[in-house]
Write a protein that holds these residues in place. Structure first.
Motif, PDB file in Angstrom:
ATOM      1  N   LEU A   1       0.838  -1.208   0.000  1.00 29.13           N
ATOM      2  CA  LEU A   1       0.000   0.000   0.000  1.00 29.13           C
ATOM      3  C   LEU A   1       0.872   1.257   0.000  1.00 29.13           C
ATOM      4  O   LEU A   1       0.612   2.220  -0.733  1.00 29.13           O
ATOM      5  CB  LEU A   1      -0.916  -0.018   1.213  1.00 29.13           C
ATOM      6  CG  LEU A   1      -2.070   0.994   1.241  1.00 29.13           C
ATOM      7  CD1 LEU A   1      -3.015   0.749   0.082  1.00 29.13           C
ATOM      8  CD2 LEU A   1      -2.823   0.909   2.560  1.00 29.13           C
ATOM      9  N   GLY A   2       1.928   1.253   0.837  1.00 29.13           N
ATOM     10  CA  GLY A   2       2.835   2.400   0.870  1.00 29.13           C
ATOM     11  C   GLY A   2       3.556   2.589  -0.442  1.00 29.13           C
ATOM     12  O   GLY A   2       3.748   3.723  -0.902  1.00 29.13           O
ATOM     13  N   LEU A   3       3.964   1.485  -1.080  1.00 29.96           N
ATOM     14  CA  LEU A   3       4.631   1.570  -2.377  1.00 29.96           C
ATOM     15  C   LEU A   3       3.700   2.148  -3.435  1.00 29.96           C
ATOM     16  O   LEU A   3       4.104   3.007  -4.242  1.00 29.96           O
ATOM     17  CB  LEU A   3       5.105   0.173  -2.786  1.00 29.96           C
ATOM     18  CG  LEU A   3       5.759   0.048  -4.170  1.00 29.96           C
ATOM     19  CD1 LEU A   3       7.056   0.835  -4.222  1.00 29.96           C
ATOM     20  CD2 LEU A   3       6.019  -1.432  -4.499  1.00 29.96           C
ATOM     21  N   ALA A   4       2.442   1.702  -3.442  1.00 33.26           N
ATOM     22  CA  ALA A   4       1.498   2.149  -4.459  1.00 33.26           C
ATOM     23  C   ALA A   4       1.063   3.598  -4.254  1.00 33.26           C
ATOM     24  O   ALA A   4       0.972   4.370  -5.223  1.00 33.26           O
ATOM     25  CB  ALA A   4       0.274   1.234  -4.466  1.00 33.26           C
ATOM     26  N   ILE A   5       0.808   3.987  -2.991  1.00 33.48           N
ATOM     27  CA  ILE A   5       0.258   5.320  -2.728  1.00 33.48           C
ATOM     28  C   ILE A   5       1.351   6.360  -2.559  1.00 33.48           C
ATOM     29  O   ILE A   5       1.397   7.365  -3.287  1.00 33.48           O
ATOM     30  CB  ILE A   5      -0.643   5.283  -1.468  1.00 33.48           C
ATOM     31  CG1 ILE A   5      -1.846   4.370  -1.698  1.00 33.48           C
ATOM     32  CG2 ILE A   5      -1.108   6.690  -1.111  1.00 33.48           C
ATOM     33  CD1 ILE A   5      -2.739   4.206  -0.496  1.00 33.48           C
ATOM     34  N   PHE A   6       2.252   6.145  -1.616  1.00 37.42           N
ATOM     35  CA  PHE A   6       3.203   7.190  -1.251  1.00 37.42           C
ATOM     36  C   PHE A   6       4.336   7.362  -2.264  1.00 37.42           C
ATOM     37  O   PHE A   6       4.770   8.487  -2.528  1.00 37.42           O
ATOM     38  CB  PHE A   6       3.788   6.896   0.133  1.00 37.42           C
ATOM     39  CG  PHE A   6       2.754   6.826   1.216  1.00 37.42           C
ATOM     40  CD1 PHE A   6       1.822   7.841   1.375  1.00 37.42           C
ATOM     41  CD2 PHE A   6       2.691   5.741   2.069  1.00 37.42           C
ATOM     42  CE1 PHE A   6       0.857   7.776   2.365  1.00 37.42           C
ATOM     43  CE2 PHE A   6       1.734   5.669   3.067  1.00 37.42           C
ATOM     44  CZ  PHE A   6       0.806   6.690   3.206  1.00 37.42           C
ATOM     45  N   ILE A   7       4.808   6.259  -2.842  1.00 37.19           N
ATOM     46  CA  ILE A   7       5.930   6.347  -3.781  1.00 37.19           C
ATOM     47  C   ILE A   7       5.440   6.543  -5.212  1.00 37.19           C
ATOM     48  O   ILE A   7       5.829   7.502  -5.894  1.00 37.19           O
ATOM     49  CB  ILE A   7       6.828   5.091  -3.677  1.00 37.19           C
ATOM     50  CG1 ILE A   7       7.480   5.035  -2.292  1.00 37.19           C
ATOM     51  CG2 ILE A   7       7.901   5.107  -4.766  1.00 37.19           C
ATOM     52  CD1 ILE A   7       8.352   3.815  -2.067  1.00 37.19           C
ATOM     53  N   ASN A   8       4.563   5.637  -5.686  1.00 32.40           N
ATOM     54  CA  ASN A   8       4.139   5.699  -7.084  1.00 32.40           C
ATOM     55  C   ASN A   8       3.158   6.827  -7.362  1.00 32.40           C
ATOM     56  O   ASN A   8       3.168   7.409  -8.456  1.00 32.40           O
ATOM     57  CB  ASN A   8       3.519   4.362  -7.498  1.00 32.40           C
ATOM     58  CG  ASN A   8       4.523   3.231  -7.477  1.00 32.40           C
ATOM     59  OD1 ASN A   8       5.731   3.463  -7.534  1.00 32.40           O
ATOM     60  ND2 ASN A   8       4.049   1.994  -7.392  1.00 32.40           N
TER      61      ASN A   8
ATOM     62  N   ALA B   1       9.030  -6.195   7.242  1.00 31.50           N
ATOM     63  CA  ALA B   1       8.402  -6.524   5.959  1.00 31.50           C
ATOM     64  C   ALA B   1       7.848  -5.308   5.220  1.00 31.50           C
ATOM     65  O   ALA B   1       8.107  -5.154   4.017  1.00 31.50           O
ATOM     66  CB  ALA B   1       7.300  -7.569   6.181  1.00 31.50           C
ATOM     67  N   PRO B   2       7.089  -4.394   5.870  1.00 30.49           N
ATOM     68  CA  PRO B   2       6.579  -3.241   5.107  1.00 30.49           C
ATOM     69  C   PRO B   2       7.698  -2.350   4.581  1.00 30.49           C
ATOM     70  O   PRO B   2       7.593  -1.804   3.473  1.00 30.49           O
ATOM     71  CB  PRO B   2       5.716  -2.488   6.145  1.00 30.49           C
ATOM     72  CG  PRO B   2       5.463  -3.449   7.231  1.00 30.49           C
ATOM     73  CD  PRO B   2       6.634  -4.352   7.270  1.00 30.49           C
ATOM     74  N   LEU B   3       8.774  -2.212   5.358  1.00 28.78           N
ATOM     75  CA  LEU B   3       9.873  -1.334   4.955  1.00 28.78           C
ATOM     76  C   LEU B   3      10.703  -1.948   3.840  1.00 28.78           C
ATOM     77  O   LEU B   3      11.380  -1.227   3.097  1.00 28.78           O
ATOM     78  CB  LEU B   3      10.761  -1.032   6.167  1.00 28.78           C
ATOM     79  CG  LEU B   3      10.033  -0.393   7.349  1.00 28.78           C
ATOM     80  CD1 LEU B   3      10.997  -0.166   8.501  1.00 28.78           C
ATOM     81  CD2 LEU B   3       9.384   0.921   6.953  1.00 28.78           C
ATOM     82  N   LEU B   4      10.652  -3.265   3.715  1.00 28.98           N
ATOM     83  CA  LEU B   4      11.373  -3.934   2.635  1.00 28.98           C
ATOM     84  C   LEU B   4      10.859  -3.471   1.276  1.00 28.98           C
ATOM     85  O   LEU B   4      11.633  -3.244   0.342  1.00 28.98           O
ATOM     86  CB  LEU B   4      11.202  -5.454   2.782  1.00 28.98           C
ATOM     87  CG  LEU B   4      11.786  -6.334   1.682  1.00 28.98           C
ATOM     88  CD1 LEU B   4      13.305  -6.240   1.679  1.00 28.98           C
ATOM     89  CD2 LEU B   4      11.355  -7.783   1.869  1.00 28.98           C
TER      90      LEU B   4
ATOM     91  N   LEU C   1      10.432   9.439   5.558  1.00 27.74           N
ATOM     92  CA  LEU C   1       9.055   9.911   5.379  1.00 27.74           C
ATOM     93  C   LEU C   1       8.154   8.801   4.864  1.00 27.74           C
ATOM     94  O   LEU C   1       7.064   8.573   5.412  1.00 27.74           O
ATOM     95  CB  LEU C   1       9.042  11.101   4.415  1.00 27.74           C
ATOM     96  CG  LEU C   1       7.677  11.740   4.135  1.00 27.74           C
ATOM     97  CD1 LEU C   1       7.029  12.226   5.424  1.00 27.74           C
ATOM     98  CD2 LEU C   1       7.804  12.884   3.138  1.00 27.74           C
ATOM     99  N   VAL C   2       8.593   8.094   3.836  1.00 28.21           N
ATOM    100  CA  VAL C   2       7.749   7.022   3.296  1.00 28.21           C
ATOM    101  C   VAL C   2       7.661   5.867   4.288  1.00 28.21           C
ATOM    102  O   VAL C   2       6.598   5.234   4.431  1.00 28.21           O
ATOM    103  CB  VAL C   2       8.289   6.545   1.922  1.00 28.21           C
ATOM    104  CG1 VAL C   2       9.606   5.794   2.058  1.00 28.21           C
ATOM    105  CG2 VAL C   2       7.269   5.662   1.225  1.00 28.21           C
ATOM    106  N   GLY C   3       8.732   5.597   5.033  1.00 27.80           N
ATOM    107  CA  GLY C   3       8.679   4.551   6.051  1.00 27.80           C
ATOM    108  C   GLY C   3       7.746   4.905   7.187  1.00 27.80           C
ATOM    109  O   GLY C   3       6.974   4.062   7.664  1.00 27.80           O
ATOM    110  N   GLY C   4       7.793   6.164   7.644  1.00 22.60           N
ATOM    111  CA  GLY C   4       6.926   6.597   8.727  1.00 22.60           C
ATOM    112  C   GLY C   4       5.457   6.558   8.343  1.00 22.60           C
ATOM    113  O   GLY C   4       4.609   6.132   9.141  1.00 22.60           O
ATOM    114  N   LEU C   5       5.139   6.996   7.132  1.00 21.87           N
ATOM    115  CA  LEU C   5       3.739   6.983   6.679  1.00 21.87           C
ATOM    116  C   LEU C   5       3.233   5.550   6.507  1.00 21.87           C
ATOM    117  O   LEU C   5       2.074   5.246   6.830  1.00 21.87           O
ATOM    118  CB  LEU C   5       3.610   7.757   5.368  1.00 21.87           C
ATOM    119  CG  LEU C   5       3.829   9.271   5.465  1.00 21.87           C
ATOM    120  CD1 LEU C   5       3.806   9.908   4.081  1.00 21.87           C
ATOM    121  CD2 LEU C   5       2.783   9.921   6.362  1.00 21.87           C
ATOM    122  N   THR C   6       4.097   4.671   6.004  1.00 25.73           N
ATOM    123  CA  THR C   6       3.702   3.266   5.821  1.00 25.73           C
ATOM    124  C   THR C   6       3.423   2.595   7.161  1.00 25.73           C
ATOM    125  O   THR C   6       2.400   1.918   7.339  1.00 25.73           O
ATOM    126  CB  THR C   6       4.802   2.499   5.069  1.00 25.73           C
ATOM    127  OG1 THR C   6       5.033   3.123   3.800  1.00 25.73           O
ATOM    128  CG2 THR C   6       4.396   1.060   4.860  1.00 25.73           C
TER     129      THR C   6
END
Length: 392
Positions: free
Chosen positions: A230-237, A319-322, A247-252
């Protein structure tokens, strides 16, 4: 107090004794399970401590350094060639900077304690290593001359990750963890508490709120790696937040912590007796005044307890941060929320997969540090709960 058996027939007496035997067996099973759990915990902690305690000490070797223009360009030439294979190359990388800051050292000699190579450190600790026989003989000779020693391993706490295990440390991962957890709580705590207040104090009990409640409970139980997707799809992409950043790790992790905070906050709000709400309404208070002046202050201990537990859970996640790129090699500590960063669990995973043997004890030492912080967080939650908890 045992019941009176005089009025029981033989069949009833047998059934009662059978129930007592079952109860006794069940109690034995429970005690056995508790003993096994404690035994496994002791074995786990004992194994980690046995493997990791030696990482808090670092071997040093006493040698003579000769400062020259050549050693400024090729630092290893500052010592005799026979010592170059047993000394840390990472330590010599700092030598040119030292000579630039102190030019008066050129043309002089000093006898200093220098960090030993990782395999030398392992050899002196009696652990498996890849030293050659000639190198072992040299180390033994230096040890007999009292030119080896162990000191507290400050590099483990003051350095970031390194390809040379003897100078590798957790500083960059620790600072990255602080950044990530700060952003996690900054995002998840207010959103989670406000959501809980609305669902518990304002929302009507209808199919929509029931659907939301069911989905929140389901989100608390799904695998954490899905939050990484979810973090990869929303925050990064979608939003273009830098990959591998705090920032992306904290939000995820904030997304992952939201269901836990919402559920625990709702339970804390629900624990406040309705009589307090009714008394406040009786004197003309508005709904917001009832919540802000009475309900919320009384439920803060429970809300904070749940939030601290959610924070401790987020701190141990890998796992989420990976999936958002926080498993990279990060030798320098991040200076901002958008800089590349890593966290303690990711650092532990990276070291555990390293081929060099000296990383094994540093992996165990990093686990001990992480466990200590997690225990402190959970202990603070328990103490906070006991200190401010009210019984109605």
């Amino acid at each position: 107090m045992m019941p009176d058996h005089r009025h029981l027939d033989s069949r009833g007496l047998k059934l009662m004794r059978k129930r007592y035997r079952k109860e006794k067996r069940f109690k034995i099973y429970c005690v056995t399970a508790l003993i096994l759990a404690c035994l496994f915990l002791v074995l786990f902690l004992g194994d980690i401590i046995a493997k990791g305690h030696s990482a808090f000490q670092q071997a040093q070797i006493k040698v003579q350094l000769t400062y020259s223009e050549r050693s400024k360009e090729i630092p290893l030439t500052a010592v005799k060639q026979e010592y170059t294979s047993i000394l840390s190359r990472g330590w010599f990388r700092m030598l040119p900077k030292k000579l630039n800051e102190n030019p008066e050292l050129l043309g002089t000699s000093q006898t200093l304690w220098i960090v030993a190579k990782g395999d030398v450190d392992q050899y002196l600790k009696g652990k498996p290593n890849s030293l050659k026989p000639s190198e072992k003989e040299l180390v033994d000779r230096l040890k007999a001359q009292d030119r080896t020693r162990f000191i507290f391993n400050k590099y483990f706490f003051l350095n970031g990750d390194s390809k040379m295990p003897e100078i590798a440390g957790i500083k960059s991962a620790a600072i990255g963890t602080i950044y990530v957890l700060f952003l996690t709580m900054l995002f998840s705590f207010p959103v989670g508490v406000l959501t809980a207040i609305y669902l518990e104090e304002y929302a009507r009990d209808n199919w929509l709120t029931q659907t939301i409640e069911v989905n929140i409970n389901n989100l608390a139980a799904i695998p954490s790696i899905l939050y990484g997707l979810l973090g990869l799809a929303i925050f990064i992409n979608t939003f273009g937040i830098p990959r591998s950043s705090a920032l992306v790790g904290g939000l995820t992790l904030g997304l992952m912590s939201l269901p836990v905070i919402i559920i625990s906050s709702r339970a804390a709000l629900r624990a406040v007796p309705d009589s307090i709400r009714e008394a406040a309404f009786g004197v003309g208070a508005s709904r917001w005044q009832v919540v802000s002046h009475h309900v919320l202050p009384m439920s803060i201990p429970g809300i904070l307890t749940g939030s601290i537990i959610a924070l401790a859970q987020a701190m141990g996640e890998t796992a989420p941060l990976l999936l958002v790129g926080m498993m990279a090699f990060i030798p320098e500590a991040p200076s901002g929320f958008t800089d590349a960063a890593t966290v303690m669990p990711a650092q532990i995973y990276t070291w555990s997969a390293a081929a060099l043997r000296p990383y094994a004890e540093r992996t165990a030492a990093a686990i001990l540090v992480l466990l200590a912080v997690l225990i402190l967080l959970n202990l603070s939650a328990v103490l906070l709960r006991k200190r401010y908890e009210r019984k109605w």
